[in-house]
Design a protein around this motif. Sequence first.
Motif, PDB file in Angstrom:
ATOM      1  N   LEU A  45      -4.248   5.027  -1.301  1.00 40.24           N
ATOM      2  CA  LEU A  45      -3.810   4.876  -2.683  1.00 40.24           C
ATOM      3  C   LEU A  45      -4.527   3.704  -3.357  1.00 40.24           C
ATOM      4  CD1 LEU A  45      -2.026   5.952  -4.911  1.00 40.24           C
ATOM      5  CD2 LEU A  45      -0.134   4.594  -3.991  1.00 40.24           C
ATOM      6  N   SER A  46      -4.740   2.628  -2.621  1.00 43.98           N
ATOM      7  CA  SER A  46      -5.494   1.493  -3.178  1.00 43.98           C
ATOM      8  C   SER A  46      -6.904   1.926  -3.565  1.00 43.98           C
ATOM      9  CB  SER A  46      -5.564   0.343  -2.166  1.00 43.98           C
ATOM     10  OG  SER A  46      -4.307  -0.249  -2.013  1.00 43.98           O
ATOM     11  N   THR A  47      -7.512   2.722  -2.713  1.00 46.38           N
ATOM     12  CA  THR A  47      -8.853   3.232  -3.015  1.00 46.38           C
ATOM     13  C   THR A  47      -8.818   4.126  -4.246  1.00 46.38           C
ATOM     14  OG1 THR A  47      -9.476   3.121  -0.674  1.00 46.38           O
ATOM     15  CG2 THR A  47     -10.781   4.575  -2.089  1.00 46.38           C
ATOM     16  N   ALA A  48      -7.833   4.998  -4.317  1.00 48.95           N
ATOM     17  CA  ALA A  48      -7.713   5.903  -5.471  1.00 48.95           C
ATOM     18  C   ALA A  48      -7.466   5.128  -6.760  1.00 48.95           C
ATOM     19  CB  ALA A  48      -6.578   6.900  -5.231  1.00 48.95           C
ATOM     20  N   MET A  49      -6.741   4.025  -6.665  1.00 57.87           N
ATOM     21  CA  MET A  49      -6.418   3.236  -7.855  1.00 57.87           C
ATOM     22  C   MET A  49      -7.615   2.435  -8.376  1.00 57.87           C
ATOM     23  SD  MET A  49      -2.620   2.094  -6.601  1.00 57.87           S
ATOM     24  CE  MET A  49      -2.036   1.234  -8.056  1.00 57.87           C
ATOM     25  N   GLN A  50      -8.669   2.338  -7.563  1.00 55.82           N
ATOM     26  CA  GLN A  50      -9.849   1.583  -7.977  1.00 55.82           C
ATOM     27  C   GLN A  50     -10.446   2.142  -9.263  1.00 55.82           C
ATOM     28  OE1 GLN A  50     -10.912  -1.311  -6.406  1.00 55.82           O
ATOM     29  NE2 GLN A  50     -12.117  -1.492  -8.271  1.00 55.82           N
ATOM     30  N   ASP A  66       6.551   6.827  -4.009  1.00 54.96           N
ATOM     31  CA  ASP A  66       6.003   6.603  -2.672  1.00 54.96           C
ATOM     32  C   ASP A  66       5.083   5.383  -2.630  1.00 54.96           C
ATOM     33  OD1 ASP A  66       7.270   9.054  -2.284  1.00 54.96           O
ATOM     34  OD2 ASP A  66       5.582   9.960  -1.231  1.00 54.96           O
ATOM     35  N   GLY A  67       4.222   5.254  -3.623  1.00 59.90           N
ATOM     36  CA  GLY A  67       3.306   4.119  -3.652  1.00 59.90           C
ATOM     37  C   GLY A  67       4.051   2.793  -3.742  1.00 59.90           C
ATOM     38  N   CYS A  68       5.101   2.753  -4.550  1.00 57.36           N
ATOM     39  CA  CYS A  68       5.905   1.533  -4.661  1.00 57.36           C
ATOM     40  C   CYS A  68       6.533   1.194  -3.325  1.00 57.36           C
ATOM     41  CB  CYS A  68       7.007   1.705  -5.707  1.00 57.36           C
ATOM     42  SG  CYS A  68       6.403   2.089  -7.359  1.00 57.36           S
ATOM     43  N   VAL A  69       7.082   2.208  -2.648  1.00 52.94           N
ATOM     44  CA  VAL A  69       7.671   1.994  -1.325  1.00 52.94           C
ATOM     45  C   VAL A  69       6.613   1.438  -0.377  1.00 52.94           C
ATOM     46  CG1 VAL A  69       8.622   3.179   0.702  1.00 52.94           C
ATOM     47  CG2 VAL A  69       9.562   3.660  -1.572  1.00 52.94           C
ATOM     48  N   ALA A  70       5.448   2.036  -0.355  1.00 51.32           N
ATOM     49  CA  ALA A  70       4.392   1.595   0.565  1.00 51.32           C
ATOM     50  C   ALA A  70       3.959   0.162   0.295  1.00 51.32           C
ATOM     51  CB  ALA A  70       3.188   2.540   0.474  1.00 51.32           C
TER      52      ALA A  70
END
Length: 119
Positions: free
Chosen positions: A12-17, A62-66
């Motif tokens: 998700l971090s990669t996708a958010m780039q 899900d991203g917030c949880v992670a």
Amino acid sequence: MYKDWPQYAKDLSTAMQGCRDGIPETWGAFSKLAASSTKSGALDTKTKELIAIAIGIAMRCDGCVAFHARAAVRHGATREEVLEMIGMTVYMGGGPSSVYGAMALEAFDQFSEAAAAAK
């Protein structure tokens, strides 16, 4: 295992780039908001991260949880604290919170195991 949460956070971090690159001023402002909101004050950072997980559960993010389960581990949250927080989310949010609470606990456990293995 429901999900590989450390890998999910990495992916998700990669996708958010793309957003970081495409709207750097907005993303930078959000990052400053996050930094100022999570620093210790009347509430310590660990407590704030537990609150953030609870909101992630309630909002079914899900991203917030992670991301916040990982941060809670980094700031010394215990499994017992996470379980009590999940109890509050189930009390306040019913069935949907019980499902996301289980996912949040799995995420916390996986990040805890990874942190312990790295030591």
